[in-house]
Design a protein around this motif. Structure first.
Motif, PDB file in Angstrom:
ATOM      1  N   VAL A   1     -27.827  21.732 -16.783  1.00 21.97           N
ATOM      2  CA  VAL A   1     -26.953  20.826 -16.030  1.00 21.97           C
ATOM      3  C   VAL A   1     -26.703  19.526 -16.788  1.00 21.97           C
ATOM      4  CG1 VAL A   1     -27.579  21.799 -13.807  1.00 21.97           C
ATOM      5  CG2 VAL A   1     -28.907  19.887 -14.714  1.00 21.97           C
ATOM      6  N   GLY A   2     -27.444  19.310 -17.856  1.00 19.81           N
ATOM      7  CA  GLY A   2     -27.232  18.117 -18.674  1.00 19.81           C
ATOM      8  C   GLY A   2     -28.159  18.141 -19.869  1.00 19.81           C
ATOM      9  N   GLU A   3     -27.762  17.451 -20.929  1.00 21.39           N
ATOM     10  CA  GLU A   3     -28.621  17.362 -22.110  1.00 21.39           C
ATOM     11  C   GLU A   3     -28.330  16.076 -22.867  1.00 21.39           C
ATOM     12  OE1 GLU A   3     -27.660  20.515 -25.007  1.00 21.39           O
ATOM     13  OE2 GLU A   3     -26.006  21.029 -23.653  1.00 21.39           O
ATOM     14  N   SER A   4     -29.358  15.576 -23.558  1.00 21.96           N
ATOM     15  CA  SER A   4     -29.195  14.347 -24.333  1.00 21.96           C
ATOM     16  C   SER A   4     -28.642  14.672 -25.714  1.00 21.96           C
ATOM     17  CB  SER A   4     -30.536  13.618 -24.461  1.00 21.96           C
ATOM     18  OG  SER A   4     -31.437  14.361 -25.266  1.00 21.96           O
ATOM     19  N   ARG A   5     -27.959  13.703 -26.293  1.00 20.68           N
ATOM     20  CA  ARG A   5     -27.409  13.867 -27.646  1.00 20.68           C
ATOM     21  C   ARG A   5     -27.580  12.561 -28.427  1.00 20.68           C
ATOM     22  NH1 ARG A   5     -23.723  16.602 -24.318  1.00 20.68           N
ATOM     23  NH2 ARG A   5     -23.503  18.834 -24.773  1.00 20.68           N
ATOM     24  N   ASP A   6     -28.703  11.890 -28.220  1.00 23.55           N
ATOM     25  CA  ASP A   6     -28.927  10.590 -28.861  1.00 23.55           C
ATOM     26  C   ASP A   6     -29.096  10.704 -30.371  1.00 23.55           C
ATOM     27  OD1 ASP A   6     -29.880   8.276 -26.577  1.00 23.55           O
ATOM     28  OD2 ASP A   6     -29.835  10.364 -25.949  1.00 23.55           O
ATOM     29  N   GLY A   7     -29.837  11.719 -30.813  1.00 23.16           N
ATOM     30  CA  GLY A   7     -30.060  11.905 -32.241  1.00 23.16           C
ATOM     31  C   GLY A   7     -30.943  10.848 -32.881  1.00 23.16           C
ATOM     32  N   LEU A   8     -31.649  10.062 -32.078  1.00 22.79           N
ATOM     33  CA  LEU A   8     -32.440   8.943 -32.604  1.00 22.79           C
ATOM     34  C   LEU A   8     -33.934   9.205 -32.590  1.00 22.79           C
ATOM     35  CD1 LEU A   8     -30.548   5.987 -30.872  1.00 22.79           C
ATOM     36  CD2 LEU A   8     -30.334   6.743 -33.251  1.00 22.79           C
ATOM     37  N   ALA A   9     -34.366  10.260 -31.902  1.00 26.48           N
ATOM     38  CA  ALA A   9     -35.794  10.545 -31.775  1.00 26.48           C
ATOM     39  C   ALA A   9     -36.148  11.758 -32.635  1.00 26.48           C
ATOM     40  CB  ALA A   9     -36.154  10.816 -30.318  1.00 26.48           C
ATOM     41  N   PHE A  10     -37.202  11.614 -33.420  1.00 32.50           N
ATOM     42  CA  PHE A  10     -37.642  12.730 -34.263  1.00 32.50           C
ATOM     43  C   PHE A  10     -39.087  12.505 -34.678  1.00 32.50           C
ATOM     44  CE2 PHE A  10     -34.846   9.765 -36.555  1.00 32.50           C
ATOM     45  CZ  PHE A  10     -35.754   9.158 -37.404  1.00 32.50           C
ATOM     46  N   HIS A  11     -39.745  13.603 -35.046  1.00 32.69           N
ATOM     47  CA  HIS A  11     -41.099  13.528 -35.564  1.00 32.69           C
ATOM     48  C   HIS A  11     -41.062  12.952 -36.975  1.00 32.69           C
ATOM     49  CE1 HIS A  11     -41.779  16.075 -32.158  1.00 32.69           C
ATOM     50  NE2 HIS A  11     -43.018  16.400 -32.492  1.00 32.69           N
ATOM     51  N   CYS A  12     -42.148  12.311 -37.387  1.00 33.00           N
ATOM     52  CA  CYS A  12     -42.180  11.736 -38.732  1.00 33.00           C
ATOM     53  C   CYS A  12     -43.605  11.628 -39.251  1.00 33.00           C
ATOM     54  CB  CYS A  12     -41.511  10.363 -38.756  1.00 33.00           C
ATOM     55  SG  CYS A  12     -42.399   9.084 -37.809  1.00 33.00           S
ATOM     56  N   PHE A  13     -43.714  11.614 -40.568  1.00 32.88           N
ATOM     57  CA  PHE A  13     -44.977  11.285 -41.213  1.00 32.88           C
ATOM     58  C   PHE A  13     -45.128   9.773 -41.237  1.00 32.88           C
ATOM     59  CE2 PHE A  13     -44.490  15.532 -43.002  1.00 32.88           C
ATOM     60  CZ  PHE A  13     -45.795  16.005 -42.990  1.00 32.88           C
ATOM     61  N   MET A  14     -46.380   9.324 -41.046  1.00 29.77           N
ATOM     62  CA  MET A  14     -46.691   7.902 -41.102  1.00 29.77           C
ATOM     63  C   MET A  14     -47.980   7.720 -41.908  1.00 29.77           C
ATOM     64  SD  MET A  14     -46.002   6.900 -37.099  1.00 29.77           S
ATOM     65  CE  MET A  14     -45.524   5.200 -37.363  1.00 29.77           C
ATOM     66  N   VAL A  15     -48.113   6.559 -42.504  1.00 29.04           N
ATOM     67  CA  VAL A  15     -49.293   6.238 -43.316  1.00 29.04           C
ATOM     68  C   VAL A  15     -49.946   4.980 -42.757  1.00 29.04           C
ATOM     69  CG1 VAL A  15     -50.115   5.657 -45.634  1.00 29.04           C
ATOM     70  CG2 VAL A  15     -48.292   7.338 -45.352  1.00 29.04           C
ATOM     71  N   SER A  16     -51.271   4.975 -42.725  1.00 30.73           N
ATOM     72  CA  SER A  16     -52.013   3.856 -42.144  1.00 30.73           C
ATOM     73  C   SER A  16     -52.054   2.664 -43.088  1.00 30.73           C
ATOM     74  CB  SER A  16     -53.445   4.297 -41.840  1.00 30.73           C
ATOM     75  OG  SER A  16     -54.191   4.395 -43.047  1.00 30.73           O
ATOM     76  N   PRO A  17     -52.368   1.475 -42.539  1.00 28.69           N
ATOM     77  CA  PRO A  17     -52.506   0.295 -43.400  1.00 28.69           C
ATOM     78  C   PRO A  17     -53.577   0.473 -44.482  1.00 28.69           C
ATOM     79  CG  PRO A  17     -52.391  -0.353 -41.095  1.00 28.69           C
ATOM     80  CD  PRO A  17     -52.504   1.139 -41.113  1.00 28.69           C
ATOM     81  N   ALA A  18     -54.636   1.260 -44.176  1.00 29.03           N
ATOM     82  CA  ALA A  18     -55.703   1.469 -45.162  1.00 29.03           C
ATOM     83  C   ALA A  18     -55.199   2.185 -46.406  1.00 29.03           C
ATOM     84  CB  ALA A  18     -56.845   2.261 -44.527  1.00 29.03           C
ATOM     85  N   TRP A  19     -54.104   2.907 -46.248  1.00 27.19           N
ATOM     86  CA  TRP A  19     -53.522   3.629 -47.386  1.00 27.19           C
ATOM     87  C   TRP A  19     -52.181   3.015 -47.802  1.00 27.19           C
ATOM     88  CZ3 TRP A  19     -54.082   9.672 -47.736  1.00 27.19           C
ATOM     89  CH2 TRP A  19     -55.403   9.969 -48.098  1.00 27.19           C
ATOM     90  N   ALA A  20     -52.037   1.732 -47.610  1.00 25.90           N
ATOM     91  CA  ALA A  20     -50.782   1.067 -47.994  1.00 25.90           C
ATOM     92  C   ALA A  20     -50.468   1.292 -49.468  1.00 25.90           C
ATOM     93  CB  ALA A  20     -50.872  -0.427 -47.684  1.00 25.90           C
ATOM     94  N   ASP A  21     -51.506   1.362 -50.300  1.00 21.16           N
ATOM     95  CA  ASP A  21     -51.286   1.551 -51.733  1.00 21.16           C
ATOM     96  C   ASP A  21     -50.838   2.970 -52.073  1.00 21.16           C
ATOM     97  OD1 ASP A  21     -53.825   2.505 -50.949  1.00 21.16           O
ATOM     98  OD2 ASP A  21     -54.563   2.396 -53.010  1.00 21.16           O
ATOM     99  N   LYS A  22     -50.913   3.878 -51.093  1.00 24.74           N
ATOM    100  CA  LYS A  22     -50.522   5.273 -51.335  1.00 24.74           C
ATOM    101  C   LYS A  22     -49.226   5.654 -50.631  1.00 24.74           C
ATOM    102  CE  LYS A  22     -55.333   6.775 -51.898  1.00 24.74           C
ATOM    103  NZ  LYS A  22     -55.876   5.406 -51.784  1.00 24.74           N
ATOM    104  N   ARG A  23     -48.635   4.705 -49.890  1.00 23.18           N
ATOM    105  CA  ARG A  23     -47.427   5.025 -49.116  1.00 23.18           C
ATOM    106  C   ARG A  23     -46.322   5.584 -49.992  1.00 23.18           C
ATOM    107  NH1 ARG A  23     -47.301  -0.557 -45.773  1.00 23.18           N
ATOM    108  NH2 ARG A  23     -49.061  -0.137 -44.379  1.00 23.18           N
ATOM    109  N   GLU A  24     -46.009   4.905 -51.077  1.00 20.13           N
ATOM    110  CA  GLU A  24     -44.911   5.347 -51.935  1.00 20.13           C
ATOM    111  C   GLU A  24     -45.201   6.703 -52.543  1.00 20.13           C
ATOM    112  OE1 GLU A  24     -43.630   2.493 -54.790  1.00 20.13           O
ATOM    113  OE2 GLU A  24     -43.255   0.930 -53.301  1.00 20.13           O
TER     114      GLU A  24
END
Length: 242
Positions: A175-198
């Motif tokens: 009866v209805g559906e969203s089409r925002d396209g703004l929400a998705f799963h992602c990888f994230m890195v902690s502050p402790a590994w800031a030197d490994k983010r790139e």
């Protein structure tokens, strides 16, 4: 002895292919030259709380969790699956018109699918504030609640809806559906590994160019990972009204 460095993955994804995520963790370890412990969880809420309570270094987070991890633990987004977004589908029994005492089934109000579903309800002219919500634990149960007559409407993850068999889908109507396209799963890195983010971002986003990485992606049914950063968090906050 387990590595002190930890990976966590959204249970929705490990439920689909647990072995594939162990394989991705092995790939990431080899590329980084660092041991990473992966301890999958069955529950969205348990997995989220474990990351908030215990030191983790890399996470693959659903949108709601991503915002929690960024705000409460300083995690930074680094990569997302290309072309894969989270959307909500609102279903009812075919031809059934919602009555004034509306019953709505949703997996949980702690996932962004619920918030997207509320936006869909608003667009349909339905006052969610007057509805009786039942949180049934997962999206499949939300669809089943409608089929079984225990709910008038169900808020369902579009991926779950698309995976339903023809006989199940024939008992429901979108009866209805969203089409925002703004929400998705992602990888994230902690502050402790800031030197490994790139380095982690570079490894993930080059997997499709490496035969071994491409095999992992194929197993997980991703085409590639694209780089992202903190810019994705504001739209998520807006979707959640926070």
């Amino acid at each position: 002895m387990a590595s002190p460095f930890k990976l966590s993955v959204c249970p929705h994804d490990t439920a689909k292919n647990l072995l594939g995520w162990f394989t991705l963790n092995t790939y990431l370890q080899r590329k980084l030259g660092i041991g990473i412990h992966f301890d999958p969880r069955d529950s969205f809420l348990e997995e989220r709380q474990a990351v908030l309570d215990q030191p983790h270094h890399v996470v693959y987070a659903n949108p709601y969790s991503a915002l929690c991890f960024a705000r409460e633990r300083g995690f930074v987004p680094v990569a997302r699956p290309a072309g894969v977004v989270d959307e909500a589908v609102v279903v009812a029994r075919p031809g059934a018109l919602p009555g004034p005492a509306l019953r709505i089934a949703s997996a949980t109000d702690k996932l962004i699918i619920h918030d997207l579903g509320l936006k869909v309800l608003h667009g349909l002219g339905i006052d969610a504030g007057q509805a009786d919500f039942t949180f049934v634990g997962n999206h499949l149960n939300a669809a089943r609640a409608v089929i079984d007559g225990n709910a008038d409407l169900g808020i369902v993850f579009d991926e779950t809806w698309n995976s339903l068999g023809p006989s199940t889908r024939s008992q429901l109507e979108v009866v209805g559906e969203s089409r925002d396209g703004l929400a998705f799963h992602c990888f994230m890195v902690s502050p402790a590994w800031a030197d490994k983010r790139e380095a982690i971002q570079r490894i993930l986003c080059a997997m499709h160019e490496d035969p071994a990485g491409l095999r992992v992606l194929d197993d997980l049914r991703f085409s590639r990972f694209d780089p992202v950063g903190g810019e994705i968090l504001a739209p998520l906050a807006a979707l959640l009204g926070s």
